[in-house]
Design an enzyme around this catalytic site. Structure first.
Site, mmCIF file in Angstrom:
data_model
loop_
_atom_site.group_PDB
_atom_site.id
_atom_site.type_symbol
_atom_site.label_atom_id
_atom_site.label_comp_id
_atom_site.label_asym_id
_atom_site.label_seq_id
_atom_site.Cartn_x
_atom_site.Cartn_y
_atom_site.Cartn_z
ATOM 1 N N ALA A 281 2.712 4.844 -2.965
ATOM 2 C CA ALA A 281 2.833 4.262 -4.311
ATOM 3 C C ALA A 281 1.698 3.294 -4.590
ATOM 4 O O ALA A 281 1.085 3.316 -5.667
ATOM 5 C CB ALA A 281 4.184 3.562 -4.461
ATOM 6 N N ILE B 279 6.925 11.366 -5.459
ATOM 7 C CA ILE B 279 5.533 11.212 -5.891
ATOM 8 C C ILE B 279 5.429 11.427 -7.396
ATOM 9 O O ILE B 279 4.652 10.747 -8.077
ATOM 10 C CB ILE B 279 4.607 12.162 -5.097
ATOM 11 C CG1 ILE B 279 4.451 11.623 -3.674
ATOM 12 C CG2 ILE B 279 3.247 12.311 -5.775
ATOM 13 C CD1 ILE B 279 3.511 12.407 -2.792
ATOM 14 N N LEU C 196 9.260 3.337 -4.641
ATOM 15 C CA LEU C 196 10.618 3.110 -4.138
ATOM 16 C C LEU C 196 11.196 1.776 -4.584
ATOM 17 O O LEU C 196 12.414 1.606 -4.605
ATOM 18 C CB LEU C 196 10.614 3.192 -2.610
ATOM 19 C CG LEU C 196 10.148 4.532 -2.031
ATOM 20 C CD1 LEU C 196 10.094 4.469 -0.514
ATOM 21 C CD2 LEU C 196 11.077 5.656 -2.483
ATOM 22 N N GLY D 209 0.846 -1.193 0.000
ATOM 23 C CA GLY D 209 0.000 0.000 0.000
ATOM 24 C C GLY D 209 0.876 1.236 0.000
ATOM 25 O O GLY D 209 1.705 1.390 -0.879
ATOM 26 N N LYS E 298 2.125 24.992 -1.923
ATOM 27 C CA LYS E 298 3.586 25.046 -2.059
ATOM 28 C C LYS E 298 3.926 25.757 -3.363
ATOM 29 O O LYS E 298 3.482 25.347 -4.443
ATOM 30 C CB LYS E 298 4.157 23.621 -2.070
ATOM 31 C CG LYS E 298 5.679 23.588 -2.230
ATOM 32 C CD LYS E 298 6.186 22.154 -2.288
ATOM 33 C CE LYS E 298 7.678 22.137 -2.607
ATOM 34 N NZ LYS E 298 8.163 20.767 -2.867
ATOM 35 N N ALA F 129 6.289 16.844 0.631
ATOM 36 C CA ALA F 129 6.309 17.967 -0.298
ATOM 37 C C ALA F 129 6.163 17.398 -1.701
ATOM 38 O O ALA F 129 6.709 16.347 -2.012
ATOM 39 C CB ALA F 129 7.623 18.722 -0.166
ATOM 40 N N VAL G 261 6.382 8.532 1.606
ATOM 41 C CA VAL G 261 7.250 9.477 0.877
ATOM 42 C C VAL G 261 6.498 10.720 0.468
ATOM 43 O O VAL G 261 5.284 10.704 0.279
ATOM 44 C CB VAL G 261 7.837 8.839 -0.411
ATOM 45 C CG1 VAL G 261 8.747 7.706 -0.063
ATOM 46 C CG2 VAL G 261 6.732 8.420 -1.361
ATOM 47 N N GLY H 66 11.034 15.171 -19.687
ATOM 48 C CA GLY H 66 11.814 15.299 -18.468
ATOM 49 C C GLY H 66 11.104 16.238 -17.527
ATOM 50 O O GLY H 66 10.335 17.106 -17.945
#
Lengths: 445, 502
Positions: B14, B345, B332, B11, B77, B49, B46, B433
């Site tokens: 990701a 993310i 990851l 879970g 942000k 931000a 993860v 990119g």
């Protein structure tokens, strides 16, 4: 030291370059000198293709549509008609409309599987206009079907050359002899001779080693102004172009031993000399990428002009990296165009870039594009399908939609395209109208 | 074999992003998607931000921004503030937006370079609306009018990633994803093809499928341990391999930017949410002990810590083959490039997008696998170069760590980029990119890579146009004057869901 730019050659590309330098980089250079000579003279084509992307180029040159019509014999160009086993219209602009973020060609493939699809180019408003020889300027309203296409121009070669030359001289470009060049140290030399530049020349594995313009015939205007036609011959290709006048038929020989060696310069910028256009790159050019490339090369050059206290090598390396990639991408498109005239779908490419594109398209209709592409994903999709490359699989999302609804939606689109196009004027009528306005006597269209 | 059943292993952010994305994007296919996770296994959580791309992902899912921000205690942000990176005492903001006016003939930093050299312009930051908005502690939404200065930026979120995963779990389950509680004990393979046939759980249950997605994090249970996908170790370029994370109470007003402060052996993050501040220290274990790193982190908290610090180990790098057989890794398990520019993310999102585009319509095809791996390699390579840039272009020589990263050999692709900017101010451009022109300019200039030369067209610009440019900072300030304070903007837009969790 005065900043003098020498432009070598007496070509359309040379005069366009001179005009560009004067218009876009005017304050950065003291003198722009064109040095034509017998040695540099090449035969100029009688007609030229300017695809839609070059409209911005012409704008930066100060060449309005009015000037192109008045002085360069321009007609509106909507794409190419490829005459192979079947005829396909490679139009500028959109084919179909996507649904739920799935590109149209997936739904088209699905309809093809049940024999319920019209030819791919029948779902393009631009192609329909092109086939019917009609024209209006695109609508600015994105909701209207008349906004879904783009256009370029077909130009009369000699007239356009003269137009560029007059504009360039008027803008301050000077003429000199080749002897003058030897007496002054230029800041920058731009090779627009159209001849293969010195240094290493890189060939492309999927294009013939050489080609030649075997014949060019100018005749009284005839045929559809809105498209140029490309047709395979036994030993080459015939390309028929339609400026307002004359109709020009060019026969390209693409067998070995042609006078032009296909390929590109390994490093078009060396020292203070930059090869542009045909000096940097020689292609059979079925879709006449001449101005597309020249525009991209000049814009790139402008963004990398040498600065005070900066080693030229650094910007030259960057220019060479990007310019060669642009040329390679265009060469891939040209190789695909040549394929379209052969037995469809049986081609295997050697260049890894094109091989991957073809593999991914055939695999599942995925358009792969790279950095410094001059053609859009839509261009590639249409070119692949026009060349007979059909995806083996379609997006599973296209399969999930009810077939009946898919057929109904796209049949509706096709009818709407035909109806909308049928209401528009013939290009010749439209041109007459525009020209009469220019001359102060408007006609109803 | 026709893909009908997708099994997501793990879970966390990701796993639930993948479940949400695939169930939404591929919903019409009627696929059976199940996710297996164990409450006994913690998640890294993860990416507190994020980057603006996340908004497009959420929009694709059809999520309500106000509700999502309230649920995840999110703030806006506008960029990242970097402190002490080139020199101790330095500070700059990498904004999510442009420098200069909305209409630009040439990249603005060349014009600024000229004006600065002539003593007519100060910081380039004053020519960026998102930088000034960050610095003034304000917020407003971007304009869709391209002539409006407020169109020159974008925004992301600072949020509680574990709550984001919970939110997406709710979304996914409502969208038909089955969640199975359980630990994976073994993996059954097909003897002929080597493909995964089923996951065997501790409970005895078997989860069969045609496509398996590894979201097991650093453990990489499927892609690494089972399928043997190799890991390219990039720790010689990105030597930080440890992180300590701890939240603390709010101190002062929340700001619309994340802070990354360089430390002797790495850097420290500060991420203000609505109800607490996330903090973390990323460092190289070769240059600093865990205790020393923890002391630095805890000693610099602005307020009382909420709970004990959490220690993480990682290695920078990626798997060139993130799709092997019928196993795809996302998150990851596919790689990690350290949290410096909040890319985790984004990379999850990129993996989901590529997978949805390449989802097999029949059986798994090697051409899809190769394309997926090519696309992801390109993403990782380009992010890698951008991250290395932060470390390498420094003048710091006050620790072994900074001496190493300053003098280390770097990838040729990055060396060429730096050389080009250093000499002529050119940012090497690419189509595919994550980080584009303004991001590179922000870090180059922020870390004192001042070009020797500039685009000569900047020198040819006429005085009237230059004066327009010089008026830009004043225009920006006037534009920002009526904007709400960031904290007020957050409160009025989305009230927090809950009191600060423990």
């Amino acid at each position: 030291m005065s900043r003098t730019v020498f432009i070598l050659g007496d070509t359309v590309e040379a005069w366009a370059t001179g005009l560009y330098v004067r218009r876009v980089l005017d304050k950065l250079v003291d003198n722009v000198v064109i040095a034509p000579s017998a040695e540099h003279r090449t035969s100029e084509p009688s007609a030229l293709v300017a695809p839609p992307q070059t409209k911005r180029f012409f704008s930066s040159l100060g060449l309005t549509e009015e000037i192109l019509f008045r002085e360069a014999g321009a007609s509106f160009l909507l794409g190419a008609e490829i005459r192979a086993q079947e005829t396909f219209t490679l139009a500028y602009g959109q084919y179909g409309v996507p649904a739920n973020s799935v590109p149209f060609h997936h739904f088209w493939m699905r309809m093809m599987d049940v024999d319920a699809a019209a030819p791919f180019d029948h779902y393009s408003f631009g192609a329909e206009l092109a086939r019917s020889g009609r024209f209006v300027h695109p609508s600015p309203d994105p909701k209207r079907i008349e906004s879904s296409f783009d256009y370029g121009y077909t130009l009369e070669g000699t007239a356009f050359g003269a137009c560029l030359r007059a504009q360039a001289l008027s803008a301050g470009v000077m003429q000199a002899s080749a002897q003058d060049i030897e007496e002054v140290s230029p800041w920058l030399v731009l090779d627009c001779t159209g001849r293969e530049s010195r240094g290493n020349w890189v060939s492309w594995p999927d294009l013939p080693e050489s080609f030649s313009v075997d014949e060019e015939v100018s005749e009284e205007p005839s045929g559809n102004l809105s498209v140029y036609t490309v047709q395979r011959l036994a030993d080459g290709v015939s390309i028929c172009l339609h400026p307002r006048k004359p109709t020009v038929t060019r026969r390209l020989g693409i067998s070995a031993g042609g006078e032009c060696r296909t390929g590109r310069s390994e490093a078009p910028w060396r020292g203070n000399a930059v090869s542009l256009g045909g000096s940097a790159c020689q292609l059979p050019g079925l879709h006449s990428p001449q101005f597309l490339l020249l525009h991209a090369q000049l814009d790139l050059l402008a963004s990398l002009l040498p600065a005070e206290n900066v080693a030229v090598d650094v910007v030259a390396a960057e220019y060479n990296r990007r310019a060669t990639r642009m040329m390679d991408n265009v060469a891939d498109f040209d190789a695909l165009a040549l394929t379209s005239l052969k037995k469809a779908g049986l081609w295997r490419y050697s260049a890894p870039s094109l091989a991957r594109k073809a593999e991914q398209f055939v695999s599942r209709g995925r358009p792969v594009t790279y950095d410094d592409e001059l053609y859009s994903e839509q261009d590639w999709i249409a070119a692949f399908i026009g060349a007979g490359f059909l995806p083996e699989r379609v997006s599973p999302l296209a399969l999930a939609a009810p077939l009946e609804a898919v057929e109904r939606n796209y049949e509706g689109l096709r009818r709407a395209i035909v109806q909308a196009a049928s209401r528009l004027p013939d290009q010749q009528q439209y041109l007459d109208h525009l020209l009469s306005i220019q001359q102060g006597a408007p006609n109803a269209v | 074999m026709q893909v009908r059943r997708i099994v997501i292993a793990g879970g966390g952010t990701a796993g639930w992003m993948t479940a949400a994305g695939l169930s939404k994007l591929l919903g019409p296919l009627g696929l059976d998607i199940c996710l297996v996770e164990s409450e006994q296994i913690g998640t890294v959580g993860v990416g507190e931000a994020t980057l603006p791309h996340m908004r497009f992902f959420n929009r694709t899912l059809g999520l309500d921004e106000r509700e999502l921000m309230a649920f995840t205690n999110a703030t806006f942000k506008l960029g990242i503030e970097f402190r002490d990176w080139a020199r101790i005492g330095d500070s700059y903001v990498h904004p999510f937006g442009d420098y200069g006016p909305a209409d630009q003939e040439i990249p603005f930093h060349h014009v600024w370079h000229r004006l600065h050299a002539e003593g007519r312009a100060g910081r380039i930051d004053d020519f960026s609306l998102p930088v000034r908005m960050s610095e003034r502690g304000k917020f407003d939404f971007p304009s869709t009018d391209p002539d409006n200065l407020l169109s020159t930026f974008s925004y992301a979120y600072q949020l509680d990633a574990s709550l984001y995963a919970k939110y997406l779990r709710r979304f996914s389950e409502a969208n038909g994803v089955r969640r199975i509680e359980g630990r994976i004990m073994s993996v059954e393979r097909n003897g002929d093809s080597g493909d995964i046939r089923a996951l065997a759980l501790e409970s005895g249950e078997r989860l069969e499928g045609e496509l398996f997605i590894d979201c097991t994090g650093f453990r990489a249970m499927l892609i690494g341990k089972e399928m043997g996908a190799e890991f390219d170790d990039w720790s010689n370029w990105l030597p930080c391999d440890r992180a300590i994370a701890v939240a603390c109470e709010m101190a002062g007003e929340s700001v619309a930017y994340t802070r990354a402060t360089a430390r002797p052996a790495g850097w420290q993050w500060r991420i203000p949410l609505q109800h607490r501040t996330g903090n973390g220290h990323v460092y190289s274990s070769d240059c600093m002990s865990d205790d020393e790193a923890a002391d630095i982190l805890l000693g610099s908290l602005e307020a009382k810590a909420l709970g004990d610090p959490k220690f993480l180990r990682f290695k920078a790098g990626m798997r060139p083959k993130q799709w092997v057989g019928n196993c795809v890794s996302i998150g990851l398990s596919s790689g990690f490039l350290e949290p410096l520019e909040s890319t985790s993310i984004y990379l999850i999102q990129a993996g989901i997008t590529a997978l949805a585009e390449l989802m097999p319509s029949g059986g798994v095809d090697t051409r899809d696998i190769e394309e997926f791996n090519r696309v992801m390699q390109l993403e990782y390579d380009r992010i890698r170069d951008f991250l290395i840039l932060h470390y390498h272009v420094t003048e710091r020589d006050d620790s072994d760590f900074w001496n190493y990263v300053r003098t280390m050999s770097i990838p040729d692709s990055l060396r060429e980029k730096i050389e080009l900017f250093r000499s002529r101010g050119v940012v090497q451009e690419y189509k595919d990119g994550l980080f584009l022109h303004p991001s590179w300019v922000a870090v180059y200039l922020g870390q004192r890579v001042m070009p020797q030369g500039r685009d000569p067209r900047a020198d040819a610009m006429d005085e009237a146009r230059l004066n327009e440019m010089l008026d830009l900072p004043a225009q920006i300030e006037r534009k920002l004057d009526p904007c709400a304070a960031h904290e007020d903007a957050v409160k009025s837009y989305c009230k927090p869901r809950m009191a600060a969790p423990s």
